[in-house]
Design an enzyme around this catalytic site. Structure first.
Site, PDB file in Angstrom:
ATOM      1  N   GLN A   1      -4.360  -1.312   9.867  1.00  0.00           N
ATOM      2  CA  GLN A   1      -4.332  -2.616   9.198  1.00  0.00           C
ATOM      3  C   GLN A   1      -4.964  -3.678  10.103  1.00  0.00           C
ATOM      4  O   GLN A   1      -4.570  -3.841  11.258  1.00  0.00           O
ATOM      5  CB  GLN A   1      -2.877  -2.993   8.864  1.00  0.00           C
ATOM      6  CG  GLN A   1      -2.730  -4.285   8.114  1.00  0.00           C
ATOM      7  CD  GLN A   1      -3.331  -4.232   6.702  1.00  0.00           C
ATOM      8  OE1 GLN A   1      -3.204  -3.246   5.993  1.00  0.00           O
ATOM      9  NE2 GLN A   1      -4.015  -5.300   6.308  1.00  0.00           N
TER      10      GLN A   1
ATOM     11  N   ASP B   1     -10.431   3.286   4.583  1.00  0.00           N
ATOM     12  CA  ASP B   1     -10.907   1.907   4.408  1.00  0.00           C
ATOM     13  C   ASP B   1     -12.433   1.851   4.259  1.00  0.00           C
ATOM     14  O   ASP B   1     -12.986   0.808   3.906  1.00  0.00           O
ATOM     15  CB  ASP B   1     -10.511   1.052   5.621  1.00  0.00           C
ATOM     16  CG  ASP B   1      -9.210   0.307   5.381  1.00  0.00           C
ATOM     17  OD1 ASP B   1      -8.761   0.260   4.218  1.00  0.00           O
ATOM     18  OD2 ASP B   1      -8.657  -0.228   6.351  1.00  0.00           O
TER      19      ASP B   1
ATOM     20  N   LYS C   1       0.841  -1.211   0.000  1.00  0.00           N
ATOM     21  CA  LYS C   1       0.000   0.000   0.000  1.00  0.00           C
ATOM     22  C   LYS C   1       0.873   1.258   0.000  1.00  0.00           C
ATOM     23  O   LYS C   1       0.638   2.193  -0.755  1.00  0.00           O
ATOM     24  CB  LYS C   1      -0.918   0.005   1.237  1.00  0.00           C
ATOM     25  CG  LYS C   1      -2.050  -1.007   1.138  1.00  0.00           C
ATOM     26  CD  LYS C   1      -2.780  -1.178   2.453  1.00  0.00           C
ATOM     27  CE  LYS C   1      -3.795  -2.312   2.332  1.00  0.00           C
ATOM     28  NZ  LYS C   1      -4.502  -2.606   3.568  1.00  0.00           N
TER      29      LYS C   1
END
Ligand code: NDP
Length: 292
Positions: free
Chosen positions: A96, A119, A52
């Site tokens: 994460q 997200d 990412k």
């Protein structure tokens, strides 16, 4: 049958995004900034985070990796989240997942300022997506919507079967396809592990989005000719003949099903590359809303 080339589409969008960031910089504006929070040393998480950050850096998005040991408490992590919420130089951030068991994941995700929640998992974003309000959408469904759009695959009035009901793929995918307007207006059926007649339901689908993590679940006798299939599945299956000792498999019995399809995504090279691109798009979206 047309193979949907997610890799190529992702490369095209990456070039567009790089251009967009460069033109912001040329106008004297600061670069968008993404922070990724990682807790512990889960190897898969470390790999995802590294890719990412690399993808961001390639297009000029500034990045910070904020790493904590896995003995961090929920309260300590919450304090960092509050600080990131306040930090005007951070446009978006993500934690994460999965987190160590002693940390309440939902509490952490809910503490993120929803405008910085790249997200798209904050309840405010989930609710806004459900209501058709502007929101940040989880990366994988956003990427799939983009694939359908770029391949001119209409969704209006189509029967779309989404197999899987997770919060990161199945449910948000179904919500997006159900919305009024572009890339929506579908009649959506959501199936899961307790669905009794999966085969019969899939046989009535114009488009199937399958996200179960069950390799080869979707078989040739479950689809009708001309169907569009989006295979989200991404499982490692042991294969001693493969260089790494495993193959990455989707949820579709590709060999048997592909000849029946009008369009299908391969695994790898279909949905996967779009997921990371969507995170970049979400970061830019957060950047623009942050600056308003
Ligand atoms: P989850 O495990 O959270 O959800 C799986 C869903 O599939 C559940 O809703 C489950 O039902 C359903 N399911 C499981 N078995 C069956 C079955 N036999 N028949 C019908 N439904 C079934 O997974 P995710 O949504 O997170 O991910 C799904 C897959 O997609 C995984 O392989 C994952 O690696 C991959 N993935 C790939 C991404 C990419 O970028 N390519 C991104 C995200 C995920 P129930 O709710 O009843 O348990």
């Amino acid at each position: 049958m047309i193979l949907i080339d997610g890799k190529h589409i992702a490369q095209t969008i990456r070039a567009e995004l790089r251009q967009e960031v460069q033109s912001l910089l040329a106008k004297g504006q600061r670069a968008p900034h993404l922070t990724v929070v990682i807790v512990g040393h889960n190897p898969a998480s470390e790999t995802y985070v590294a890719s990412k950050l690399k993808a961001c850096q390639e297009i000029g998005i500034a990045t910070t990796r904020l790493a904590f040991e896995d003995d961090i408490t929920t309260d300590e992590l919450l304090q960092h989240i509050h600080r990131l919420n306040q930090d005007k130089t951070v446009d978006g951030f993500m934690v994460q997942l999965p987190l160590p068991e002693h940390i309440d994941e939902q509490q952490i995700v809910s503490a993120i300022d929803y405008r910085k929640d790249v997200d798209g998992l904050h309840p405010e974003n989930v609710g806004r997506t459900l209501m058709g309000l502007p929101s940040i959408v989880p990366a994988t469904p956003r990427g799939i919507r983009e694939l359908l759009r770029r391949y001119d695959i209409p969704t209006a009035g189509k029967h779309i079967v989404v197999v899987g009901r997770s919060n990161i793929v199945g449910k948000p995918m179904a919500m997006l396809l159900l919305q009024k307007g572009d890339n929506g207006d579908a009649t959506v059926t959501v199936c899961h592990s307790r669905t009794h007649n999966l085969k019969e339901i899939c046989l009535t689908a114009d488009i199937i989005v399958v996200a179960t993590g069950q390799p080869g679940l979707l078989k040739a006798d479950m689809v009708r000719k001309g169907v569009v299939i989006i295979d989200v599945g991404c499982s490692r299956v042991e294969d001693s003949s493969a260089p790494r000792g495993y193959r990455v498999c989707g949820d579709v019995d590709f060999e048997q099903v592909a000849p029946l399809c009008s369009y299908i995504t391969p695994v790898p090279g279909g949905v996967g590359p779009m997921t990371i691109i969507s995170l970049l798009q979400n970061t830019l979206q957060a950047y623009y809303s942050h600056r308003q």
